[in-house]
Design a protein around this motif. Structure first.
Motif, PDB file in Angstrom:
ATOM      1  N   LEU A   1      -9.918   1.137  -7.996  1.00  0.00           N
ATOM      2  CA  LEU A   1     -11.298   1.624  -8.119  1.00  0.00           C
ATOM      3  C   LEU A   1     -11.472   3.002  -7.487  1.00  0.00           C
ATOM      4  CD1 LEU A   1     -13.269  -1.655  -7.384  1.00  0.00           C
ATOM      5  CD2 LEU A   1     -12.910  -0.541  -9.589  1.00  0.00           C
ATOM      6  N   VAL A   2     -10.879   3.197  -6.325  1.00  0.00           N
ATOM      7  CA  VAL A   2     -10.952   4.507  -5.667  1.00  0.00           C
ATOM      8  C   VAL A   2     -10.213   5.553  -6.501  1.00  0.00           C
ATOM      9  CG1 VAL A   2     -10.226   5.803  -3.608  1.00  0.00           C
ATOM     10  CG2 VAL A   2     -11.235   3.534  -3.365  1.00  0.00           C
ATOM     11  N   TRP A   3      -9.068   5.167  -7.054  1.00  0.00           N
ATOM     12  CA  TRP A   3      -8.267   6.082  -7.863  1.00  0.00           C
ATOM     13  C   TRP A   3      -9.017   6.481  -9.134  1.00  0.00           C
ATOM     14  CZ3 TRP A   3      -4.861   9.162  -6.288  1.00  0.00           C
ATOM     15  CH2 TRP A   3      -3.827   9.655  -7.066  1.00  0.00           C
TER      16      TRP A   3
ATOM     17  N   GLN B   1       0.823  -1.211   0.000  1.00  0.00           N
ATOM     18  CA  GLN B   1       0.000   0.000   0.000  1.00  0.00           C
ATOM     19  C   GLN B   1       0.858   1.263   0.000  1.00  0.00           C
ATOM     20  OE1 GLN B   1      -3.297   0.142  -0.437  1.00  0.00           O
ATOM     21  NE2 GLN B   1      -3.135  -2.051  -0.723  1.00  0.00           N
ATOM     22  N   ILE B   2       1.941   1.245   0.757  1.00  0.00           N
ATOM     23  CA  ILE B   2       2.849   2.401   0.773  1.00  0.00           C
ATOM     24  C   ILE B   2       3.512   2.567  -0.593  1.00  0.00           C
ATOM     25  CG2 ILE B   2       4.997   3.282   1.774  1.00  0.00           C
ATOM     26  CD1 ILE B   2       4.056   2.031   4.441  1.00  0.00           C
ATOM     27  N   LEU B   3       3.903   1.451  -1.209  1.00  0.00           N
ATOM     28  CA  LEU B   3       4.490   1.506  -2.554  1.00  0.00           C
ATOM     29  C   LEU B   3       3.504   2.102  -3.551  1.00  0.00           C
ATOM     30  CD1 LEU B   3       6.799   0.718  -4.525  1.00  0.00           C
ATOM     31  CD2 LEU B   3       5.597  -1.450  -4.823  1.00  0.00           C
ATOM     32  N   ILE B   4       2.248   1.677  -3.494  1.00  0.00           N
ATOM     33  CA  ILE B   4       1.231   2.208  -4.402  1.00  0.00           C
ATOM     34  C   ILE B   4       1.016   3.700  -4.151  1.00  0.00           C
ATOM     35  CG2 ILE B   4      -1.235   2.091  -4.981  1.00  0.00           C
ATOM     36  CD1 ILE B   4       0.470  -0.114  -6.206  1.00  0.00           C
ATOM     37  N   ALA B   5       1.051   4.119  -2.899  1.00  0.00           N
ATOM     38  CA  ALA B   5       0.896   5.545  -2.596  1.00  0.00           C
ATOM     39  C   ALA B   5       2.047   6.352  -3.197  1.00  0.00           C
ATOM     40  CB  ALA B   5       0.816   5.766  -1.091  1.00  0.00           C
ATOM     41  N   PHE B   6       3.274   5.836  -3.087  1.00  0.00           N
ATOM     42  CA  PHE B   6       4.412   6.543  -3.682  1.00  0.00           C
ATOM     43  C   PHE B   6       4.354   6.529  -5.206  1.00  0.00           C
ATOM     44  CE2 PHE B   6       6.796   6.001   0.410  1.00  0.00           C
ATOM     45  CZ  PHE B   6       6.965   7.354   0.632  1.00  0.00           C
ATOM     46  N   LEU B   7       3.854   5.431  -5.784  1.00  0.00           N
ATOM     47  CA  LEU B   7       3.741   5.361  -7.240  1.00  0.00           C
ATOM     48  C   LEU B   7       2.613   6.242  -7.774  1.00  0.00           C
ATOM     49  CD1 LEU B   7       4.376   1.568  -7.926  1.00  0.00           C
ATOM     50  CD2 LEU B   7       5.917   3.481  -8.376  1.00  0.00           C
ATOM     51  N   SER B   8       1.747   6.718  -6.896  1.00  0.00           N
ATOM     52  CA  SER B   8       0.668   7.623  -7.307  1.00  0.00           C
ATOM     53  C   SER B   8       1.109   9.087  -7.315  1.00  0.00           C
ATOM     54  CB  SER B   8      -0.529   7.469  -6.370  1.00  0.00           C
ATOM     55  OG  SER B   8      -1.014   6.161  -6.408  1.00  0.00           O
ATOM     56  N   LEU B   9       2.270   9.373  -6.790  1.00  0.00           N
ATOM     57  CA  LEU B   9       2.735  10.762  -6.707  1.00  0.00           C
ATOM     58  C   LEU B   9       2.946  11.465  -8.053  1.00  0.00           C
ATOM     59  CD1 LEU B   9       5.145  10.582  -3.650  1.00  0.00           C
ATOM     60  CD2 LEU B   9       2.811  11.470  -3.751  1.00  0.00           C
TER      61      LEU B   9
ATOM     62  N   ILE C   1      -1.856  -9.047  -3.941  1.00  0.00           N
ATOM     63  CA  ILE C   1      -0.802  -8.126  -4.365  1.00  0.00           C
ATOM     64  C   ILE C   1      -1.245  -7.125  -5.424  1.00  0.00           C
ATOM     65  CG2 ILE C   1       1.059  -9.685  -3.751  1.00  0.00           C
ATOM     66  CD1 ILE C   1       1.337 -10.377  -6.704  1.00  0.00           C
ATOM     67  N   ILE C   2      -2.337  -7.399  -6.116  1.00  0.00           N
ATOM     68  CA  ILE C   2      -2.843  -6.407  -7.069  1.00  0.00           C
ATOM     69  C   ILE C   2      -3.848  -5.531  -6.326  1.00  0.00           C
ATOM     70  CG2 ILE C   2      -4.138  -6.028  -9.189  1.00  0.00           C
ATOM     71  CD1 ILE C   2      -2.884  -8.550 -10.290  1.00  0.00           C
ATOM     72  N   PRO C   3      -3.616  -4.248  -6.275  1.00  0.00           N
ATOM     73  CA  PRO C   3      -4.458  -3.345  -5.477  1.00  0.00           C
ATOM     74  C   PRO C   3      -5.773  -2.995  -6.173  1.00  0.00           C
ATOM     75  CG  PRO C   3      -2.699  -2.119  -6.509  1.00  0.00           C
ATOM     76  CD  PRO C   3      -2.476  -3.558  -6.866  1.00  0.00           C
TER      77      PRO C   3
ATOM     78  N   GLY D   1       1.895   5.187 -12.208  1.00  0.00           N
ATOM     79  CA  GLY D   1       2.338   4.309 -11.131  1.00  0.00           C
ATOM     80  C   GLY D   1       1.657   2.955 -11.161  1.00  0.00           C
ATOM     81  N   TYR D   2       0.360   2.957 -11.432  1.00  0.00           N
ATOM     82  CA  TYR D   2      -0.366   1.692 -11.502  1.00  0.00           C
ATOM     83  C   TYR D   2       0.095   0.860 -12.692  1.00  0.00           C
ATOM     84  CZ  TYR D   2      -3.524   2.987  -7.804  1.00  0.00           C
ATOM     85  OH  TYR D   2      -4.037   3.329  -6.590  1.00  0.00           O
ATOM     86  N   PHE D   3       0.331   1.498 -13.837  1.00  0.00           N
ATOM     87  CA  PHE D   3       0.814   0.758 -14.998  1.00  0.00           C
ATOM     88  C   PHE D   3       2.193   0.162 -14.730  1.00  0.00           C
ATOM     89  CE2 PHE D   3      -2.019   3.638 -17.682  1.00  0.00           C
ATOM     90  CZ  PHE D   3      -3.049   2.706 -17.684  1.00  0.00           C
TER      91      PHE D   3
END
Length: 140
Positions: A123-125, A61-69, A116-118, A93-95
């Motif tokens: 969906l929220v994003w 989750q932290i990795l996904i948050a950083f990849l969303s920056l 492992i797949i968020p 980031g998601y790609f």
């Protein structure tokens, strides 16, 4: 306008992180409840890494948050003018994350893919993406 865009993106990252974390931890708790604590002959199972899966879930989750920056690149007017660059900056980031997961496809089972797949984060994003597009279209 930049303040409104930053607020939408920031709240999207926070909502995505919280929803994804709650979902992942709940899913892991359900899996743990279904796993027996004893072997068939009655001996207790020794778990040296108890709780490690929760740490990995929060780390994802932290990795996904950083990849969303990179979504904050939309604050620049040159990127905000082009709808394709907005989409790319918002979902880059998601790609990248999904590409890394697909490269290591053979190492995971079905349950692990579900973890492992968020899915919930995505969906929220997407919801916040349409909210952002609406705010950009109204202001321009």
């Amino acid at each position: 306008m930049k303040k409104q865009i930053a607020k939408i993106i920031g709240s999207g990252i926070l909502a995505s992180f919280l929803a994804g974390t709650i979902f992942m931890i709940a899913f892991l708790i359900i899996i743990d409840m279904q796993t027996p604590n004893h072997y068939e002959d009655g001996r207790p199972k020794m778990n040296c890494f108890g709780g490690l899966q929760y740490g990995i879930a929060i780390g994802i989750q932290i990795l996904i948050a950083f990849l969303s920056l990179p979504a904050f690149l939309i604050l620049f007017k040159q990127i905000r003018k082009n709808k394709y660059l907005i989409f790319l900056a918002y979902f880059a980031g998601y790609f990248l994350y999904l590409t890394l997961i697909l490269v290591s496809l053979k190492e995971f089972s079905g349950k692990e893919y579900f973890i492992i797949i968020p899915w919930i984060n995505f969906l929220v994003w997407i919801f916040y993406y349409f909210k952002l597009r609406k705010a950009i279209n109204i202001n321009e």
